[in-house]
Enzyme design. Sequence first.
Site, mmCIF file in Angstrom:
data_model
loop_
_atom_site.group_PDB
_atom_site.id
_atom_site.type_symbol
_atom_site.label_atom_id
_atom_site.label_comp_id
_atom_site.label_asym_id
_atom_site.label_seq_id
_atom_site.Cartn_x
_atom_site.Cartn_y
_atom_site.Cartn_z
ATOM 1 C CG ASP A 134 -2.088 1.053 1.287
ATOM 2 O OD1 ASP A 134 -2.678 1.106 0.269
ATOM 3 O OD2 ASP A 134 -1.806 1.904 2.148
ATOM 4 C CD GLU A 172 -2.387 1.966 -3.417
ATOM 5 O OE1 GLU A 172 -3.646 2.481 -3.584
ATOM 6 O OE2 GLU A 172 -1.712 2.078 -2.573
#
Length: 556
Positions: A217, A276
């Site tokens: 993330d 990401e």
Amino acid sequence: MTEVLDVRAMPDLGKDDAAWWRQAAVYQIYPRSFADSDGDGIGDLPGITSRVPYLRRLGVDAVWLSPFYPSALADGGYDVDDYRDVDPRLGTLADFDALVAALHGEGIRLVVDLVPNHTSDRHEWFREALTSPKGSPARDRYIFRDGKGPDGAEPPADWTSAFGGPAWEPVGDGQWYLHYFATEQPDLNWDNREVRDDFLRTLRFWSDRGVDGFRVDVAHGLAKQLPDELPTQAELDALPKDGTHPLWDRDEVHEIYAEWRAVFNAYDPPRTAVAEAWVQASRRARYASAEGLGQAFNFDLLEADFDAEQFREVITFNLELAETSGSSTTWVFSNHDVVRHATRYGLPPRHGSTDKHGGSWLLSGGTEPELDRELGVRRARAATLLQLALPGSSYLYQGEELGLHEVADIAPDARQDPAYFRNAGVDVGRDGCRVPLPWAREGESFGFGPAAAVMPQPDWFGDLSVEAQDGVAGSTLELYRDALALRRELQSDEDLVWVSTDDDVLAFRRSNGWLNVTNFGARTVALPAGEVLLSSVPLTDGRLPGAATAWLRTEV
């Protein structure tokens, strides 16, 4: 942090298949919305385990599991209290081991979400930081700054968080901490060696338990270098993101991932990772390099309209980029952060807009402008078949195989996303794509669990449930099952050759004679000679209708 190791022997998925991820079909599970085993209204790990046969029949190669760690849910689980444990509302470490064993037993790998940019404000490190003095080692794990003014009562800068409101929060002694996301998500200081070493332990902890890879993330946000004199928000926004920005995509972040790669490569087969990283496309390749995380999300199709020229440009560019990095690209239409693509495609074109949450129509319950539900699903089915024919890995989001639309009419008191509460009337948030799945036609939670789900489901969910579509020829669920089975049979080298077509039609061939034809227009078009293997809608007198895709087998 919990360090209870209960490692079990996992089935051998093929140690010689270290490159399984390059063309995998990966199914994202948002655990609190997938399946509830105990009737508390929240999805959990045993619920997921009970649905592993469904995942096997669907035909996916891997599951990406969104955060399942202990959390106050200030941001849907992306505020992590303990990186090496399971939220007790979702289960235990033993339940996690059982899930890994069940998935591996069906030949399905597991990728888990890792959230390294920030912890939760309930993390033991942050609690220690709040009770420690300025300049202490405990505070150095995070990003603290003195406030402005004689008593430090003013924030160090006027920065705005991603969820709205200030990005700096006072702690009562003249200092403030940085939280680029929610207030409950203090940013970590990755210049601190203790932070780096602890995450290496976390990578080993889950890898030892059989995890096959990690989704990282905010991968572009870890390395930060804040100058003594902080820029204003306007000045910050104007700075180039070329590797020198104070907050985003700094070149030094790749030093962190080089250390991670050493951990991944210590396993047989090596663990995988996907970044990401919302960065300029030209800078994406380094995240996907073999020396780094190995793969990076490509969100370009997610941001494109249902348009042949846009799709062609995105596909061409990303395949070239993948060749540069030596990795394979990823294809994504929906995930837990964006409006479902069946809904996006039923609305007027956004013309490249990055308004991920869909715009003002959602705030008015889906009536401005009117959503064409049938067209949206038709286009989504066509786009998904095209996606699954492309070289590279395909990421699918739970519920898209049912043709689910975004749930727009959620009452304010039922919403959970901090983006909604911090920007009420401006940002509708992401709850509409996170509503618990419908498994049955009827029942208090449409089969999601023994009782009502915490987030209410709309009445129309029953008609799109697994039960309503299972075994029904032409249903979206059966289309996904057929497509994934054929994909596994047809998938070949990571090649693609464009075939000349009309302006509204995209066609490409893979090396084994697999031909994909997608009609983005409204009129029917003739198909090339070949055996039709699958189509997103029935053909019309042998011709491909508008908003449709067909797969053919042709001579190589």
